[in-house]
Scaffold this motif. Sequence first.
Motif, PDB file in Angstrom:
ATOM      1  N   ASN A 487      19.694 -23.485  55.134  1.00  0.00           N
ATOM      2  CA  ASN A 487      18.921 -23.275  53.874  1.00  0.00           C
ATOM      3  C   ASN A 487      19.784 -22.846  52.779  1.00  0.00           C
ATOM      4  N   ALA A 488      19.961 -23.957  51.857  1.00  0.00           N
ATOM      5  CA  ALA A 488      20.681 -23.506  50.614  1.00  0.00           C
ATOM      6  C   ALA A 488      20.285 -22.672  49.810  1.00  0.00           C
ATOM      7  N   CYS A 489      18.987 -22.396  49.843  1.00  0.00           N
ATOM      8  CA  CYS A 489      18.170 -21.414  48.896  1.00  0.00           C
ATOM      9  C   CYS A 489      18.852 -20.035  49.109  1.00  0.00           C
ATOM     10  N   LYS A 490      18.944 -19.690  50.155  1.00  0.00           N
ATOM     11  CA  LYS A 490      19.441 -18.257  50.628  1.00  0.00           C
ATOM     12  C   LYS A 490      20.742 -17.883  49.969  1.00  0.00           C
ATOM     13  N   ALA A 491      20.629 -16.625  48.945  1.00  0.00           N
ATOM     14  CA  ALA A 491      21.387 -16.090  48.437  1.00  0.00           C
ATOM     15  C   ALA A 491      22.001 -17.012  46.912  1.00  0.00           C
ATOM     16  N   ARG A 492      21.231 -18.278  46.835  1.00  0.00           N
ATOM     17  CA  ARG A 492      21.338 -18.850  45.583  1.00  0.00           C
ATOM     18  C   ARG A 492      20.147 -18.944  44.604  1.00  0.00           C
ATOM     19  N   ALA A 493      18.984 -18.818  45.271  1.00  0.00           N
ATOM     20  CA  ALA A 493      17.627 -18.786  44.267  1.00  0.00           C
ATOM     21  C   ALA A 493      17.885 -17.827  43.270  1.00  0.00           C
ATOM     22  N   PHE A 494      17.450 -18.258  42.062  1.00  0.00           N
ATOM     23  CA  PHE A 494      17.430 -17.289  40.803  1.00  0.00           C
ATOM     24  C   PHE A 494      19.001 -16.819  40.510  1.00  0.00           C
ATOM     25  N   THR A 495      19.836 -17.630  40.864  1.00  0.00           N
ATOM     26  CA  THR A 495      21.333 -17.599  40.351  1.00  0.00           C
ATOM     27  C   THR A 495      21.628 -18.683  39.440  1.00  0.00           C
ATOM     28  N   GLU A 496      22.739 -18.494  38.786  1.00  0.00           N
ATOM     29  CA  GLU A 496      23.291 -19.743  38.092  1.00  0.00           C
ATOM     30  C   GLU A 496      23.222 -21.003  38.762  1.00  0.00           C
ATOM     31  N   ALA A 497      23.471 -20.998  39.990  1.00  0.00           N
ATOM     32  CA  ALA A 497      23.733 -22.056  40.870  1.00  0.00           C
ATOM     33  C   ALA A 497      22.068 -22.867  41.056  1.00  0.00           C
ATOM     34  N   MET A 498      21.080 -21.819  40.941  1.00  0.00           N
ATOM     35  CA  MET A 498      19.815 -22.291  41.441  1.00  0.00           C
ATOM     36  C   MET A 498      18.940 -21.557  40.725  1.00  0.00           C
ATOM     37  N   PRO A 499      18.890 -21.717  39.439  1.00  0.00           N
ATOM     38  CA  PRO A 499      17.913 -20.844  38.594  1.00  0.00           C
ATOM     39  C   PRO A 499      16.531 -20.926  38.573  1.00  0.00           C
ATOM     40  N   GLU A 500      16.210 -21.980  39.052  1.00  0.00           N
ATOM     41  CA  GLU A 500      14.855 -22.450  39.246  1.00  0.00           C
ATOM     42  C   GLU A 500      14.185 -21.631  40.450  1.00  0.00           C
ATOM     43  N   GLY A 501      14.990 -21.122  41.636  1.00  0.00           N
ATOM     44  CA  GLY A 501      14.504 -20.436  42.336  1.00  0.00           C
ATOM     45  C   GLY A 501      14.360 -21.256  43.690  1.00  0.00           C
ATOM     46  N   TYR A 502      13.331 -20.866  44.880  1.00  0.00           N
ATOM     47  CA  TYR A 502      13.427 -21.645  45.942  1.00  0.00           C
ATOM     48  C   TYR A 502      12.994 -22.967  45.744  1.00  0.00           C
ATOM     49  N   GLU A 503      11.946 -23.460  45.107  1.00  0.00           N
ATOM     50  CA  GLU A 503      11.291 -24.621  45.165  1.00  0.00           C
ATOM     51  C   GLU A 503      12.080 -25.482  44.075  1.00  0.00           C
ATOM     52  N   PRO A 504      12.644 -26.781  44.403  1.00  0.00           N
ATOM     53  CA  PRO A 504      12.953 -27.554  43.443  1.00  0.00           C
ATOM     54  C   PRO A 504      12.029 -28.055  42.405  1.00  0.00           C
ATOM     55  N   LEU A 505      12.657 -28.154  41.128  1.00  0.00           N
ATOM     56  CA  LEU A 505      11.761 -28.486  40.151  1.00  0.00           C
ATOM     57  C   LEU A 505      11.168 -29.915  40.213  1.00  0.00           C
ATOM     58  N   ALA A 506       9.805 -30.140  40.029  1.00  0.00           N
ATOM     59  CA  ALA A 506       9.347 -31.583  40.145  1.00  0.00           C
ATOM     60  C   ALA A 506      10.028 -32.451  39.263  1.00  0.00           C
ATOM     61  N   ALA A 507      10.255 -33.851  39.824  1.00  0.00           N
ATOM     62  CA  ALA A 507      10.933 -34.700  38.760  1.00  0.00           C
ATOM     63  C   ALA A 507      10.272 -35.138  37.785  1.00  0.00           C
ATOM     64  N   GLU A 508      11.101 -35.266  36.460  1.00  0.00           N
ATOM     65  CA  GLU A 508      10.338 -35.756  35.254  1.00  0.00           C
ATOM     66  C   GLU A 508      10.670 -37.083  35.173  1.00  0.00           C
ATOM     67  N   GLY A 509       9.767 -37.743  35.298  1.00  0.00           N
ATOM     68  CA  GLY A 509       9.698 -39.554  35.171  1.00  0.00           C
ATOM     69  C   GLY A 509      10.078 -39.844  36.662  1.00  0.00           C
ATOM     70  N   GLN A 510      10.213 -41.324  36.851  1.00  0.00           N
ATOM     71  CA  GLN A 510      10.369 -41.593  38.054  1.00  0.00           C
ATOM     72  C   GLN A 510      11.948 -42.458  38.186  1.00  0.00           C
ATOM     73  N   LYS A 511      12.410 -42.165  39.297  1.00  0.00           N
ATOM     74  CA  LYS A 511      13.744 -42.600  39.624  1.00  0.00           C
ATOM     75  C   LYS A 511      13.818 -42.966  41.104  1.00  0.00           C
ATOM     76  N   LYS A 512      14.639 -43.982  41.151  1.00  0.00           N
ATOM     77  CA  LYS A 512      14.918 -44.851  42.434  1.00  0.00           C
ATOM     78  C   LYS A 512      16.246 -44.372  42.931  1.00  0.00           C
ATOM     79  N   VAL A 513      16.194 -43.495  44.016  1.00  0.00           N
ATOM     80  CA  VAL A 513      17.384 -43.019  44.490  1.00  0.00           C
ATOM     81  C   VAL A 513      17.702 -43.636  45.824  1.00  0.00           C
ATOM     82  N   MET A 514      19.027 -43.924  45.929  1.00  0.00           N
ATOM     83  CA  MET A 514      19.457 -44.449  47.215  1.00  0.00           C
ATOM     84  C   MET A 514      20.744 -43.319  47.670  1.00  0.00           C
ATOM     85  N   VAL A 515      20.417 -43.018  49.027  1.00  0.00           N
ATOM     86  CA  VAL A 515      21.472 -42.009  49.795  1.00  0.00           C
ATOM     87  C   VAL A 515      21.793 -42.927  50.857  1.00  0.00           C
ATOM     88  N   VAL A 516      23.313 -42.955  50.699  1.00  0.00           N
ATOM     89  CA  VAL A 516      24.007 -43.568  51.693  1.00  0.00           C
ATOM     90  C   VAL A 516      24.509 -42.614  52.618  1.00  0.00           C
TER      91      VAL A 516
END
Length: 770
Positions: A487-516
Motif C-alpha cells: 500500500n503505497a499510501c501508507k506514510a505518504r498520504a498528505f505528504t509532499e509525495a502524495m498531497p491529495e491523500g489516500y484516494e488518487p485524483l480523478a482524471a481531468e479529460g481522457q487519456k489512453k494509457v499503455m502499460v508495458v
Amino acid sequence: MKGIEESKGISRRSFIGGASLAALGASLAGTGLLGGCAPEPRAAAPATAEREALASTGAQGLSGTSAYAQINPQDWDFTTNSIADLASTTMASELAIGTVTMKNRFIKTAATSGVCNDEQQAVAYFGNIAKGGIGGVFVEGSYCLCEEVERRYSSSSMGPDTRLYIDESPLAAIVEEVHSAGVPVFVQMKWGTPGIVYTWGNTPAEGSQTRASELTDEDIAFFIKDVADSAKKLQAIGFDGVELNCAGDNVPAWFLSRLRNDRPADDAYGPATFENRTRFVAECIQGIKAACGADFPVQVRMNGIEENDSPCGQSAFASPVEEVCELAKLLEAAGADSFHLILGVFENHEAQFLGDGFFGGFGLDGTNGFGTFFDFSRHFGGHLDGSHSGVGLMLGAAAIVKQAVSVPVGAATYMDPAIAPDFFEEAVSSGKIDFLFMNRPVANADPDYPTKFFENRIEDIRPCCRCLHCAADFSNHLGVMEGCRVNACKARAFTEAMPEGYEPLAAEGQKKVMVVGGGPAGMEAARVCAERGYEVALYEKSGSLGGLLSFAELVKGRHENLGLLRDWMARAAEAAGVAVTTGTEVTAETVAAEAPDVVILATGGSRAELGWQGTDATPVYSINDFMAAELGENVVVAGFNAQAYDVAQYLLAYGKKVTMVAADPIEGLGKGQSTKMLAFTTPGYFAAGGRALAESAIESVGEGTVSVRTGTGTLIELPCDAVVDASDMLPNTGLADELSGMSVVTVGDCADPWDIQAAIATANLAARAC
C-alpha cells in the motif's frame, strides 16, 4: 552432461521468466514463473523428478530438508475456509470491554503508525481504519508520550513541566473521526518508548537499565498519580477507555517480570510474591478508576508468556503461562476490564511485537535474532504452535490465560483471519480467545479488511506481506521508514509525495494509457490509472501476470503471502477496467500502432553478460535457472541483493553449503529486505552455516572450485560445485530510448532495480502524476 555444457557462457537475463523453468513440471506452470518481459531465456539443465519435487515443495511453502528446517517444520493445511457466511460467525459478533461494546472481534491494536506528528495524516489514518469496519480502535501511546500527556521526570530535580497542552494534539480530532464511524476508541498509555528519556531516582548515569529498582518510592507514587491524572484528561477528550502498556520494555513490565524486578525481597513492590509483583500495576488501575469512575474501562497489555532469547532457553526468571494466569487474576481483581497478551521475549525488543521475523527466512523458522533458534515444541513451555509460520502464534497461551479470568482476553502475533477463516473462527467460537488484535493487515495493507471479510469478499482483501518494511525500516530505498510494501499510501498520504491523500485524483479529460509489463509495478500502475478514469491497456510478454512475485514466492515460501498479492493485484487491475493482453511482446512499432497518450514501462530490470565461464565440474547458472539444475553440495551465490539473499537461504534450507560473494560492504547483505527482517534472518543464516564474502569478486571458476579476490586483495579458493549468478540487476530502458518524443515513464526495476515495495510505490506515484 548436456545440462552442464549448456550452462557454459549463459547470459544474465532479466530476473523474471525462464524457459528452463518449464522443466519443473506442471506443478509450477500455474505460478506465473514463466512470465516476463525480458529477452527469451535459453534452456538449461533438464529437471529430474527429485528436483521437480524439491522446487514444488518450495512453492507450497514447506520448510526444506536441512536440520535447521526440521526444528519447526511448517504445515499450511490450516488455511481453509468452509464458512458459507462470515458475517454469521462468532468473529462478527459484538463483545464488551467493561461498559464499552466492540462491534466485532477484530480490534486495531495500538502500534506505531508513523503519523503521530501531523493531525491531517493521523485523523485520516485512524478514520480510514474505523470506516473499514473494525470492531474497535486502540490509538498508540506515542501521542501521549511525545506531545501532551506524559512528562519527562526526575524525582531528584523535577524541572519544569514539559508537556504540551491537550488542545495542541490531534487526539481530540482522532476521537471525533473514529466515533463518527460508530467505532469505540481507546488510547494506550505507554512508557519506555525509544526516544523518550526517563530519569528516575535511581537511574544510573549511563542510562536506563530497565529494572524496577530504578524507581524510588517517590517515583512510584508520582508515576501512579500521573497515570490517573493523564487518564482523566484522556477521558475528557472523549476516549472510551485506556490500555495500560505493562508488557515488553515498558516501566510497569519491570515490576511484573521477575527478570526485571530486582527490588529487595521484602519490598512491597518486589518480586517475592504475586501480590507484590502486581501491586504497581494494580495501583495504576485503581488510580484510573478513582479518577475516571469505576465504569471507565481499563485494558492491561501484558506479556502472555515469556522466554529468554539471549541466551536462548535460559529462562529461570521468565514467567511461564501459569504465572501469567496468577498475575492476571490479581489484576482483574484490581479492576482490569480486559487483557491484551503479547509475546514476552527478552533482549530483542522487536521480537515482542514482530514475531513474523521468527519465520522470515525460508527454512530458518524460529530464528530469534541472536543466531539461535526457538523450538516451539519446547520453548515457551511448548504452548505456542510454530508450525503455521507465526500465524496466530499466541493462541495457545491466550487460551490458558482466558480460563483463569472472567474478563475478555485478546492477543496479538499476526492475527490474519483471511489467511485461515476456519482456524480463527474455531479459536474464537470455542472460547480460546475473545478478540483478535490486529495491526498491519488492517492499518497498513487494507483498512477495509473487516468489511470485505464479513461480506465474504476475502479475495478482495489486499494481503499484508509481513515483510516488516512498516517497522522502522531505516535502510528503506525510498526513505519511508513506516511505509508498506503493498500500500503505497501508507506514510505518504498528505505528504509532499502524495498531497491529495489516500484516494488518487480523478482524471481531468481522457487519456489512453499503455502499460508495458505485468509484474507488480505494471499491475499497480495500470490499476491506479484505471481507477482515475483513464483508458488503460496492460501488455505482458508471458502468458500470465506476476513477474518477480512468482519467483519470489518460490524461494521465500508462503510466509510473505506473495502468491496472494500477485492474485490480488491481477484481479484489482481487471476489476478497475484494465484491458489485459498476455503473450504479446511490445516493441516500438507496437506502441506506435496503439498511439497511446502515455506509456508506462514496467519491463523489469536486465542483467549483463556473465563475467566468467562455468566448467564441467562447476557450472554457472543464472538466477532463473538454478532450481532446475543439479547444484551439488557447495554453492556460491554471486550478489548481496534481496533476490540473491532469498536464493541463498533457499539453498541453505535444502542442505547446501552456501557462500555469497559481492563487491558490496557487509552492510549491503540482503539489500532490499527490510531492516527489521534482516535483524532476524541474517543471524539465522550465519548460524545455519551460510557465509558471506563482502567487498569481494569472483575472478574465475575452476574444476570444483571458485577463485575469489577479497577486499584485502587476497585470492582465496573455495570448494564449489555450482555458481548461481544473482548479481544486481541494471535498469532496462532500451524501449524507453526508442520511444523518444512520446510521454514515457519508467517505473519499478525498469528504472531503478531494488525491491517489490519500491516497484509498487514508484508505479503508484507515477500513475497519480500522469
